[in-house]
Enzyme design. Structure first.
Site, PDB file in Angstrom:
ATOM      1  N   GLY A 223       0.737  -1.067  -0.139  1.00 29.07           N
ATOM      2  CA  GLY A 223      -0.085   0.054   0.155  1.00 29.07           C
ATOM      3  C   GLY A 223       0.933   1.257  -0.220  1.00 29.07           C
TER       4      GLY A 223
ATOM      5  CB  VAL B 222       6.815   0.258  -0.649  1.00 32.77           C
ATOM      6  CG1 VAL B 222       7.294   1.295  -1.972  1.00 32.77           C
ATOM      7  CG2 VAL B 222       6.221  -1.179  -0.968  1.00 32.77           C
TER       8      VAL B 222
ATOM      9  CD  GLN C  70       1.206   6.753   4.121  1.00 34.80           C
ATOM     10  OE1 GLN C  70       2.324   6.742   4.544  1.00 34.80           O
ATOM     11  NE2 GLN C  70       0.872   7.650   3.248  1.00 34.80           N
ATOM     12  CB  SER C  71       4.178  -0.251   1.946  1.00 33.13           C
ATOM     13  OG  SER C  71       5.252  -1.089   2.279  1.00 33.13           O
ATOM     14  CG  ASN C  72       6.295   1.051   7.766  1.00 38.65           C
ATOM     15  OD1 ASN C  72       6.459   2.414   7.739  1.00 38.65           O
ATOM     16  ND2 ASN C  72       5.744   0.581   8.558  1.00 38.65           N
TER      17      ASN C  72
END
Length: 347
Positions: free
Chosen positions: A88, A94, A90-92
């Site tokens: 998503g 990514v 807000q992925s840490n």
């Protein structure tokens, strides 16, 4: 077995396994192990400690870096020039992958489910700033990322690039090995500080971190119990995913070990309306920890896991487990996404 023999055996395992794991170190270790002094005074005899992986000194912190150190070494061994991953906005994971790619001189594509958001904030702002190629699935099903990552990688390969695909959230056997090393690190810190934990508390999303802790604890034959709270999938699904990842990672270490879902207990009830959506329980936990210890949890992972832990304490689910280590996996940039009104739903 005498204590000295046990220590020597464990140290031999640490040395042997660490030498088997390919790793490109990106940060400074160990991360701090800190007692929650003020909070412990209010928890009815529970001695709470934080393993501060949020302070990992690369890519704005977060334990995703531990897995990415192993995957980067593997990618370089395979002469990759492009990292492809997703989740998503807000992925840490990514955001951390984008930072690793920038550091290593690799290109990076982030595959996000859904459509582009109206606001560019939190982890999404950071990922875009790092010059990441962005691809949206235009499908709100999170699993749409899983189908798109290989398609993006195939397209890059057709163009003459050498992509290295990383599953959603970094949940793969190579990444699991990085978290095995975290168990070794905490064990050695506990020896140095005279701490003998009864339980380790962890937020569980895609399962890679938990799988590493499960495997690492078995490798060292530690008495630590895992108390893990899902922030994403239903507990039954998470348990199976964790077991499969731990089994695959053990195979990479040439171990004929099989893990089952029964080996990986997972507790539910704190996801709220869904993954990545803040809820009241997480907000209250975040405020409590911030106001008592000056430590910032995030609303996606650690806030919800802390809510689960506090609920467990209140309902006497930690009987006989007095020394607890809470693994702070990071993720603070997500705290700064949106207007933050979820934090003030109550005082």
């Amino acid at each position: 077995m005498t204590i000295d023999k046990q220590f020597l055996d464990r140290q031999a395992v640490i040395n042997r396994i660490a030498n088997q794991i390919p790793r490109h170190i990106l940060a400074h270790y160990p991360t701090p192990l800190m007692r929650a002094n003020r909070l412990s005074e209010t928890l009815g005899g529970t001695d709470l400690w934080f393993k501060r992986d949020d302070l990992i000194s690369f890519g704005l912190g977060g334990n995703k870096i531990r897995g990415l150190e192993v995957m980067l070494a593997d990618a370089r061994n395979k002469h990759a020039d492009w990292l492809v991953t997703g989740a998503g906005v807000q992925s840490n994971h990514v955001r951390a992958t984008a930072a690793v790619a920038a550091y290593a001189g690799l290109r990076c594509t982030a595959v996000y489910w859904g459509k582009p958001p109206t606001a560019v904030d939190g982890n999404y702002r950071l990922t875009r700033m790092l010059n990441t190629h962005i691809h949206f699935t235009h499908d709100d099903d999170r699993a749409s990322v899983d189908a798109q990552i290989p398609l993006v990688a195939d397209n890059l390969q057709e163009q003459g690039y050498r992509p290295y695909s990383i599953p959603r959230g970094g949940a793969c056997a190579m990444g699991v090995l990085g978290h095995v090393l975290a168990v070794f690190e905490l064990y050695q810190q506990c020896l140095g500080q005279g701490l003998e934990p009864d339980a380790v508390v962890l937020a569980v999303g895609s399962g890679g971190t938990y799988a590493g802790w499960l495997l690492g604890i078995r490798l060292l034959n530690l008495p630590w119990k895992m108390r893990c709270y899902t922030v994403s999938r239903e507990p039954e699904q998470v348990r199976q995913q964790v077991a499969e990842l731990a089994t695959e990672a053990a195979a990479l270490l040439k171990l004929d070990w099989t893990f089952s879902a029964n080996d990986a207990p997972v507790y539910g009830g704190f996801i709220g309306q869904g993954y990545g959506i803040p809820n009241l329980e997480a907000a209250e936990a975040i405020k409590l920890i911030g106001r008592s210890e000056g430590i910032l949890l995030d609303p996606v992972y650690t806030g919800k896991a802390m809510a689960g832990f506090l609920h467990g304490l209140q309902n006497k689910q930690f009987e006989g487990q007095k020394k607890i280590v809470f693994v702070h996996t990071g993720g603070e940039p997500a705290f700064f996404a949106g207007n933050g009104d979820w934090l003030y739903a109550s005082n």
